[in-house]
Design an enzyme around this catalytic site. Structure first.
Site, mmCIF file in Angstrom:
data_model
loop_
_atom_site.group_PDB
_atom_site.id
_atom_site.type_symbol
_atom_site.label_atom_id
_atom_site.label_comp_id
_atom_site.label_asym_id
_atom_site.label_seq_id
_atom_site.Cartn_x
_atom_site.Cartn_y
_atom_site.Cartn_z
ATOM 1 N N HIS A 315 -47.251 50.324 73.738
ATOM 2 C CA HIS A 315 -46.427 49.550 72.809
ATOM 3 C C HIS A 315 -45.052 49.371 73.455
ATOM 4 C CE1 HIS A 315 -44.187 48.312 69.305
ATOM 5 N NE2 HIS A 315 -45.296 48.212 68.624
ATOM 6 N N ARG A 335 -38.761 42.858 66.207
ATOM 7 C CA ARG A 335 -38.651 41.668 67.059
ATOM 8 C C ARG A 335 -39.045 40.411 66.298
ATOM 9 N NH1 ARG A 335 -42.444 42.956 71.230
ATOM 10 N NH2 ARG A 335 -42.850 44.938 70.202
#
Lengths: 561, 225
Positions: A315, A335
């Site tokens: 990740h 994000r």
């Protein structure tokens, strides 16, 4: 906190306005491949062919994983299984997939036993933050979801599994809300979808940044109300078979009493999850303590083929500072809400919503090429400019959507609404696993598998929000399939293990450490039987040594009032 | 890792009365791992969301101690840690039209709260537990569901409640019941023929062709069939 980085933080603060709304160009497929091949941990050439087992000489696995698959069982050679417990269905694993299956078996009249190494619900499902995908939007469709998933998985996905996944998306959301799960909604009660890395339209539904926690605690509550029996602190160390290729039970090890229990079952579901705690290539992990790839080992010894054992998901945004949070997830949703990635020079270097392996590779590139930030304890990472979320979406956005993130960092004096956090890729997900069909059936009769332990669905890179959907879709399907096709009870033997051991004995130079590991290397916890106590196995409170400073009387838990 | 090699980096703690040496910045759980004593406190996620590693703590400097998650709390000199495991318990089955009367029916303990606020102090997630219990009494369920959004069901609020009010279980009942009370939005059916033609295109062919069509679909929103 973070006084050591004051100058860098000031620079990021100063450049924020200029970075606002600046789009980062999407890379071409050729540029993407080049970046992956140069920097992604899957392309380091550290895989090798596994020498023992059903795909001996064929299956490529990362060296550490190959070691695991070639390892011997921890069971003593003289151990002969005699059923202590009889059940119709044995579910191994108490995470999302296991409990979804248990709920699917509710009302079928079959006796269900859920055995789990930790406690029911102590699982990666609980730690999932960002959300779950389902094609609910007006411009969306299961086909588009399919296209995104296959593009994200670099085309290595099993199309039948993906087809099933995306078709079951909306029904699964409705099933979950029917259990009382909350998802963010708009005024007209329609589901609010947000973008994820690699989704071509917003498709990720969430419950703030605690989506997995929300799903897991509701599933657990529903299962606790149901008929299934639960067996916490019981790790499966071996599957049993009837001597003719059918799985008929398992040997469980009680992690507290260190005794073995043999279960006779007409059907076994492996829902043991992933393997982040193998800490491949020295990466930290976002996974829970029990994620040691146990199910892979168990299925392998039964002769089940595995897929993509050289492909793991790192990740992109695992926390690097403070130390107490090292490796822990900072959700991709940060994000999708506008947080930008910045290197030590304060520059952006990647489209933040590219798929995970691409973003992770770009972060590794920045650090390897000397544009990373080094923390005082010596970890390296890049900035994730979380205050940008407040700037783009308005003040209070983080508090309203990321309570988990704020709480986690707040405990260590870091406020992500005002200062960026430091991140580096963390071992997050096992892309590959046991080969299954769309009903969760493995190559062995009597054995089903669901969730992260399986492979093929996600290809070689999973999209955000597809694993929470995976576990519910395929957990439920496996449960229904078991109800429909459950075999009769068979003899409980260790024939497959005996054959595996004979095969091992013909070879030299195989790894000595037995598998499954059951617990992370760093914990020092190991399989051991009651007859052979070790000093480390002493339970708290039974110590005769004592000698600690001060009083031994436990403090009053009400003292905080 | 060593945060500052120039300093003496040993932190002395006790867990269940036994002494351990730890490093600054380490959580209690990781200090125990490093000492080879992982079994001293049971652990689940080691990420602050499963609630397996509940402990009670006393500080050397006389500050008020209390309850913590061992995987979240960093070590301090002289800290005394005691395992404080709390077993999970199911809540009562939810209903689709929650009212305070229905809550009182399944949780007659609701009005026993004496407002001591132990539950709020015990909560490792900083949920305003006691205030939320008072809101439950008044039926302010939207806010209650909101309050318990980050509840990890560690059980500490229940364990420290002298009056057995069962806050987190009521929180679960309210959340699930509220969740059940929202209808699902209608699903818009898809044009059958177009969908069938696109599916045929997506499923057929080699993996390379499929990848190519997937990319085309993402870009153009369809396959022009």
């Amino acid at each position: 906190m973070m006084e050591w980085a004051q100058d860098a933080l000031a620079g990021i603060e100063a450049s924020r306005e200029g970075r606002l709304n600046a789009a980062f160009p999407e890379m071409t497929p050729a540029e993407t491949s080049a970046l992956l091949e140069q920097f992604h941990p899957d392309f380091k050439g550290l895989e090798r062919t596994v020498r023992v087992g059903p795909q001996a000489g064929e299956l490529k696995g990362l060296a550490e994983v190959a070691d695991l698959l070639e390892a011997d069982s921890p069971l003593p050679g003289e151990f002969a299984p005699k059923p202590d417990i009889e059940t119709d269905v044995l579910i191994i694993g108490g995470g999302g997939a296991g409990l979804a299956a248990a709920l699917a078996l509710q009302g079928t009249g079959l006796q269900v036993l859920v055995a789990t190494k930790l406690r029911v619900g102590d699982a990666n499902t609980l730690m999932a933050e960002g959300g779950i995908q389902a094609a609910v939007g007006p411009d969306d469709s299961p086909r588009r979801h399919f296209a995104d998933t296959v593009a994200g998985g670099h085309g290595h996905n099993n199309p039948d599994l993906v087809h099933r996944l995306v078709q079951d998306g909306v029904p699964v959301i409705e099933w979950l809300t029917g259990l009382g799960v909350h998802f963010e909604r708009d005024g007209d009660l329609s589901y609010r979808a947000k973008p994820g890395g690699g989704t071509s339209v917003p498709r990720v539904l969430s419950c703030r940044d605690v989506t997995g926690l929300e799903i897991m605690r509701v599933l657990r509550d529903a299962v606790l109300h149901g008929e299934a029996k639960l067996l916490d602190h019981h790790a499966a160390v071996e599957l049993c078979d009837d001597g003719a290729g059918r799985v008929t039970g398992a040997v469980l090890w009680n992690t507290r009493t260190r005794e073995l229990t043999t279960v006779s079952a007409r059907a076994v579901l492996l829902a043991t999850g992933g393997s982040g705690q193998l800490r491949l290539q020295g990466f930290s992990t976002s996974n829970h303590v029990g994620a040691t790839g146990d199910g892979l080992v168990l299925a392998w010894r039964q002769g089940c083929p595995l897929l993509h054992m050289d492909s793991f998901q790192y990740h992109p945004t695992g926390s690097v500072y403070p130390e107490a949070l090292a490796g822990q997830l900072v959700t991709e949703a940060a994000r999708s809400f506008g947080a930008q990635l910045l290197n030590a020079k304060g520059e952006r270097f990647i489209d933040e919503l590219a798929v995970r392996d691409v973003v992770a590779s770009a972060i590794i590139r920045e650090v390897e090429e000397g544009r990373g930030v080094t923390t005082p304890p010596g970890r390296k990472g890049v900035w994730l400019d979380t205050p940008m979320i407040e700037r783009v979406k308005g003040e209070g956005t983080l508090a309203a959507n990321f309570p988990g993130l704020l709480h986690r960092f707040g405990k260590y004096g870091i406020d992500p609404t005002r200062q960026p956090v430091l991140v580096y890729p963390t071992l997050h997900y096992q892309n590959g696993g046991i080969q299954i069909d769309t009903n969760g059936r493995t190559a062995r009769e009597g054995l089903w598998a669901a969730g992260e332990v399986t492979g093929g669905l996600h290809g070689t890179n999973r999209l955000m929000g597809n694993s929470l959907l995976d576990i519910i879709v395929f957990g439920r399907r496996a449960g229904s399939s078991i109800a429909e096709h459950i075999p009769q009870r068979g003899p409980v033997t260790l024939s497959a293990l005996i054959r595996f051991r004979e095969e091992r004995n013909r070879l030299e130079g195989l790894p000595e450490r037995p598998a499954p590991w059951l617990f992370p290397e760093a914990s020092g916890l190991r399989f051991a039987l009651k007859e052979a106590p070790t000093p480390s196995a002493q339970m708290p409170g039974t110590s005769t040594q004592g000698g600690g400073g001060g009083s031994f009387e436990p403090p009053d838990p009400f003292s905080g009032r | 890792m060593n945060p500052d090699p120039s300093k003496d980096n040993t932190v002395n703690i006790t867990v269940g009365g036994k002494p351990y040496k730890a490093s600054p910045g380490q959580t209690i759980v990781h200090a125990l791992w490093a000492a080879g004593q992982a079994q001293a406190i049971s652990t689940g996620c080691a990420g602050g969301v499963c609630g397996a590693c509940t402990v009670s703590i006393r500080f050397a400097d006389g500050r008020k101690g209390g309850t913590e998650l061992a995987c979240r709390k960093t070590v301090e000199e002289g800290m005394q840690v005691y395992p404080f495991p709390v077993d999970p318990m199911p809540s009562k089955p939810p209903v689709s039209d929650p009212t305070p009367e229905k809550l009182r029916e399944v949780y007659p303990t609701l009005d026993r709260c004496t407002k001591c606020e132990s539950c709020t102090h015990a909560c490792p997630m900083d949920i305003p537990v006691m205030n939320s219990v008072l809101r439950m009494q008044k039926g302010e369920f939207e806010q209650v569901a909101e309050d318990f959004t980050t509840c990890i069901h560690c059980g500490l609020c229940r364990a420290v409640c002298e009056d057995k009010v069962l806050p987190h279980q009521m929180g679960m009942w309210v959340r699930r019941s509220m969740g059940l009370s929202y209808p699902n939005p209608p699903v818009v059916p898809e044009p059958d023929q177009k969908a069938a033609a696109e599916w045929a295109h997506l499923m057929e062919g080699t993996p390379e062709e499929r990848l190519e069509r997937a990319r085309q679909f993402r870009k153009e929103g369809g396959l022009g069939v």
